[in-house]
Design an enzyme around this catalytic site. Structure first.
Site, short mmCIF file in Angstrom:
data_model
loop_
_atom_site.label_atom_id
_atom_site.label_comp_id
_atom_site.label_asym_id
_atom_site.label_seq_id
_atom_site.Cartn_x
_atom_site.Cartn_y
_atom_site.Cartn_z
N CYS A 126 -9.28 -27.42 5.84
CA CYS A 126 -7.96 -26.90 6.20
C CYS A 126 -7.30 -27.81 7.23
CB CYS A 126 -8.05 -25.46 6.70
SG CYS A 126 -8.47 -25.28 8.45
N HIS A 185 -7.27 -21.21 10.01
CA HIS A 185 -8.64 -21.56 9.58
C HIS A 185 -9.33 -20.37 8.91
CE1 HIS A 185 -12.71 -22.66 9.14
NE2 HIS A 185 -13.02 -21.56 9.79
N GLN A 197 -10.77 8.21 -4.82
CA GLN A 197 -11.32 8.67 -3.53
C GLN A 197 -12.63 9.42 -3.80
OE1 GLN A 197 -10.45 8.01 -0.44
NE2 GLN A 197 -8.42 7.03 -0.69
N ASP A 211 0.86 -1.19 0.00
CA ASP A 211 0.00 0.00 0.00
C ASP A 211 0.90 1.24 0.00
OD1 ASP A 211 0.97 0.17 2.54
OD2 ASP A 211 -0.96 0.09 3.55
N CYS A 218 -14.98 -27.39 6.21
CA CYS A 218 -13.66 -26.86 5.84
C CYS A 218 -12.64 -27.99 5.84
CB CYS A 218 -13.24 -25.78 6.83
SG CYS A 218 -11.61 -25.07 6.51
N GLY A 248 -10.65 4.49 0.69
CA GLY A 248 -11.48 5.33 1.55
C GLY A 248 -12.83 4.73 1.88
N GLY A 270 -0.24 5.84 2.98
CA GLY A 270 -1.16 6.93 3.30
C GLY A 270 -2.16 6.56 4.38
N PHE A 271 -2.81 5.42 4.22
CA PHE A 271 -3.86 5.05 5.17
C PHE A 271 -3.31 4.89 6.59
CE2 PHE A 271 -6.52 1.96 7.42
CZ PHE A 271 -7.73 2.63 7.38
N ASP A 295 -8.60 -6.84 0.02
CA ASP A 295 -7.74 -7.21 1.14
C ASP A 295 -8.42 -6.76 2.41
OD1 ASP A 295 -6.96 -4.22 0.68
OD2 ASP A 295 -6.17 -4.74 2.65
N CYS A 335 -9.00 -27.73 10.74
CA CYS A 335 -10.28 -28.45 10.85
C CYS A 335 -10.09 -29.95 10.69
CB CYS A 335 -11.27 -27.90 9.83
SG CYS A 335 -11.78 -26.21 10.22
ZN LIG Z 1 -10.72 -24.85 8.64
#
Ligand SMILES: [Zn+2]
Length: 405
Positions: free
Chosen positions: A344, A373, A227, A91, A342, A254, A94-95, A304, A347
């Site tokens: 993953c 997760h 913006q 980025d 899930c 923004g 600025g933010f 994001d 899990c």
């Molecule tokens: Zn998971």
């Protein structure tokens, strides 16, 4: 071409596409985990690869203050420093200057501020932001913008938008003159053994791979940022004038600053009408799983958010059954996984009872497992969205909430 972007399928306004960066392909719509200080908090890079993350985000403000962009440049750039061979976006800083630093002063030249770490004085200008991001060596660099505060009067939003446009022009001028200075070297570039983008990704998105990329970029790409506060006409004007500056991709900044979800949608819709359809479109800092699905359906390609990682460290898990707060006593004897749908590694292995125990005991592993997760849930959600677009129908995902394939 600065950043090859190939659209492979469409469903309504949604697009399934591939961004070809020097550090590998990115299938879109994509959710980008946030790696603030050169790390996605609590998760190692090999697990990010296993989860199928093809691009992550780094924060310019944090990396500039610590360890410093010159050090990162000297060590071969952020990819090499953090051992991440896939795509990186930074980025503009600025933010974070607006949200974290102290005693900031905005002038035409840029923003002076004091570090939240040690109180030292610094100045960010569009040129300085470009210099830092080029030193870090991101694949996608963001123009320096002013994130308009919320709420803001119309006149204030207009002034801020005008400033962002002037800064966008300065960002581009500096970037074009210096973009070849990225410290990429040969590291991670064109080394196909490092381009394994994960078997699950290859299966649902076979065309988005290095082989289909044609000429890969040899420099980063600079995105402009729209913006305009919460005023649709200002947003449209900002979009039109940013497009006139001609960037290889565009972001909508923004948003998610305290406005209603309806307002966010209205602003995104107004801007998407104007942004070119043949370039990536990125909404910064959003959102909940159901929101990112909605925005992808509207035609957003990149998003994001710190939500999945930050919420995880507070014990909040996103699942196909809704959000659960793992510290709740009702999970003390729950033998089921965090999310039965899930697949993953968390899990597959651990129970809610164990995750709750780790969390209430303040064990560091709690943050790690919860984050893995939550990221799996977000990345799987986007994978399902991409799959649905290739089938030409997003209605199932939109109506039935988020279901994992
Ligand atoms: Zn998971």
């Amino acid at each position: 071409m600065a950043l090859p972007f190939t659209i492979q399928a469409q469903a309504g306004s949604a697009r399934q596409a591939c961004i070809h960066t020097a550090h590998g392909p990115v299938g879109t719509p994509a959710f980008m985990p946030v790696g603030t200080s050169g790390t996605v908090k609590a998760v190692s890079q090999d697990i990010l690869e296993e989860l199928g993350a093809q691009i992550i985000l780094g924060n310019t403000y944090h990396l500039y203050l610590r360890p410093g962009h010159e050090l990162v440049r000297k060590l071969g750039g952020l990819h090499k420093f953090m051992s991440w061979e896939r795509a990186l976006l930074t980025d503009s800083g600025g933010f974070q200057v607006f949200s974290l630093s102290e005693l900031r002063k905005v002038k035409e030249e840029g923003v002076s501020f004091r570090s939240h770490l040690d109180g030292t004085s610094h100045l960010f200008t569009p040129e300085r932001s470009m210099e830092i991001q080029i030193a870090l060596g991101a694949d996608i660099v963001m123009a320096f913008d002013e994130c308009t505060e919320h709420p803001a009067e119309r006149e204030r939003a207009r002034e801020s938008m005008e400033m962002t446009l002037r800064w966008a022009k300065r960002s581009k001028d500096y970037f074009e003159a210096h973009k070849h200075e990225v410290p990429w070297g040969d590291w991670g570039i064109g080394t196909s053994e490092h381009r394994d983008i994960g078997s699950s990704e290859e299966l649902d998105n076979p065309a988005c791979s290095a082989e289909n990329s044609g000429n890969l970029p040899t420099t980063p790409a600079l995105f402009g940022i729209v913006q305009g506060g919460m005023y649709a006409d200002l947003r449209r004007e900002s979009a039109e004038r940013t497009v006139e500056l001609d960037f290889p991709g565009y972001a909508i900044g923004g948003l998610s600053v305290g406005e209603s979800r309806e307002k966010t949608m209205e602003m995104i819709a107004a801007v998407l009408e104007i942004l070119p359809k043949d370039k990536p479109r990125y909404v910064m800092g959003v959102g909940y799983p159901e929101e990112i699905v909605q925005y992808a359906a509207m035609g957003v390609d990149m998003m994001d958010c710190v939500l999945p990682t930050r919420a995880a460290r507070h014990g909040l898990l996103f699942t196909s059954e809704g959000r659960i707060n793992i510290k709740n006593a009702r999970y003390a004897q729950d033998q089921g996984p965090a999310d039965p749908k899930c697949s993953c590694r968390v899990c597959a292995r651990y129970t809610r009872a164990y995750l709750r125990h780790l969390f209430v005991s303040a064990e560091p592993l709690a943050g790690v497992l919860n984050t893995v997760h939550n990221l799996a849930f977000y990345l799987d959600t986007m994978r399902s969205v991409r799959h649905a677009i290739t089938l030409g129908d997003l209605s199932g995902i939109l109506s039935g909430g988020v279901s994992l394939t």
